[in-house]
Each structure stands twice: as C-alpha cells, then as structure tokens.
Design an enzyme around this catalytic site. Structure first.
Site, PDB file in Angstrom:
ATOM      1  N   GLU A 162      76.817  56.821   8.236  1.00  0.00           N
ATOM      2  CA  GLU A 162      76.215  55.614   7.689  1.00  0.00           C
ATOM      3  C   GLU A 162      76.930  54.411   8.276  1.00  0.00           C
ATOM      4  O   GLU A 162      78.156  54.410   8.400  1.00  0.00           O
ATOM      5  CB  GLU A 162      76.333  55.611   6.164  1.00  0.00           C
TER       6      GLU A 162
ATOM      7  N   PHE B  52      76.896  49.880   8.519  1.00  0.00           N
ATOM      8  CA  PHE B  52      76.529  48.642   7.845  1.00  0.00           C
ATOM      9  C   PHE B  52      76.237  47.581   8.899  1.00  0.00           C
ATOM     10  O   PHE B  52      77.062  47.372   9.785  1.00  0.00           O
ATOM     11  CB  PHE B  52      77.682  48.156   6.954  1.00  0.00           C
TER      12      PHE B  52
ATOM     13  N   PRO C 123      76.427  44.213  10.747  1.00  0.00           N
ATOM     14  CA  PRO C 123      77.465  43.184  10.681  1.00  0.00           C
ATOM     15  C   PRO C 123      76.964  41.914   9.995  1.00  0.00           C
ATOM     16  O   PRO C 123      75.808  41.542  10.129  1.00  0.00           O
ATOM     17  CB  PRO C 123      77.795  42.891  12.141  1.00  0.00           C
TER      18      PRO C 123
ATOM     19  N   ARG D 206      65.930  50.394  -5.291  1.00  0.00           N
ATOM     20  CA  ARG D 206      65.710  49.246  -6.167  1.00  0.00           C
ATOM     21  C   ARG D 206      66.899  48.303  -6.081  1.00  0.00           C
ATOM     22  O   ARG D 206      66.753  47.113  -5.972  1.00  0.00           O
ATOM     23  CB  ARG D 206      65.503  49.697  -7.613  1.00  0.00           C
TER      24      ARG D 206
END
Length: 125
Positions: free
Chosen positions: A17, A19, A21, A108
């Site tokens: 996984e 993220f 930047p 959600r």
C-alpha cells in the site's frame, strides 16, 4: 491477472500500500520507492485516497496511473466517499477508468470537521 483472479488462484496474495505524496515535488521520490518495491513482485499495489490539487498534493489517479501503466503492476485505488458528492466521485472514477484502473475500494471514511459528511454517501454500502 486481475486482483480477484489472484485471490481465486492463490490462498495468499502479497500486496503493498502506498500513499500519494502531499506535495507534487515528492512524486519522484515515490516513483523511485515504487520501482524498488517492484522487485518484490507484489500481486498488486493499493493506493490510498489523495485529494490532489486541493493542497498541492498528488491524486490517487496519478499514482495509480504510474503503477498500472509504467510499472505494469495491478492497482487498487481507494475512493473516500465522505466529503465527496456524486459528481466528484464520478469524476474520480472517470479518471481511474481513463488510466485503466478497474479495481476500486470505495470507503465511507470517518467523520472529521475538515471533511463534511456528504448527503450522497451516508452509508458504506
């Protein structure tokens, strides 16, 4: 092989996984890291939701595009529904479809003051 096919074929699928930047200037660093991770032969790479643009960050679609099309690794993109309306969610899905990302994890998300609840996505289902 799609992510679903991988799970049907193997009991255990190794994934990574990443993220997006928060600053576009960090994208080259992320690319270099992903190139190193590519040598581990992950079944897929999951990209968390990054708004991109609102604070100068990189979007999930941009990172997913790089992984899917440059590194040739199946990609799972996260889509946070809290704070997005139906129009914005559809725009993000269109961006992902344009770059060939078909696997999306729609979440959600938690309530928070900076992320107002959308009347369009009141439930995770």
């Amino acid at each position: 092989m799609t992510i679903t096919e991988q799970f049907k074929a193997k009991r255990c699928v190794f994934s990574i996984e990443c993220f997006p930047p928060k600053q576009t200037t960090q994208m080259d660093k992320l690319k270099a890291t992903l190139q190193q991770m590519q040598t581990l032969n992950p079944g897929f790479i999951s990209v968390t939701f990054g708004a991109g643009g609102s604070a100068g960050g990189v979007s999930t679609a941009e990172v997913a595009d790089y992984i899917q099309n440059e590194l040739q690794i199946p990609t799972l993109a996260h889509l946070i529904c809290m704070g997005n309306d139906q129009i914005r969610a559809a725009e993000i899905l269109d961006q992902l479809e344009t770059v060939g990302v078909r696997d999306v994890l729609a979440l959600r998300c938690e309530r928070s003051p900076p992320r107002p609840e959308s009347p369009h996505f009141r439930h995770a289902n």
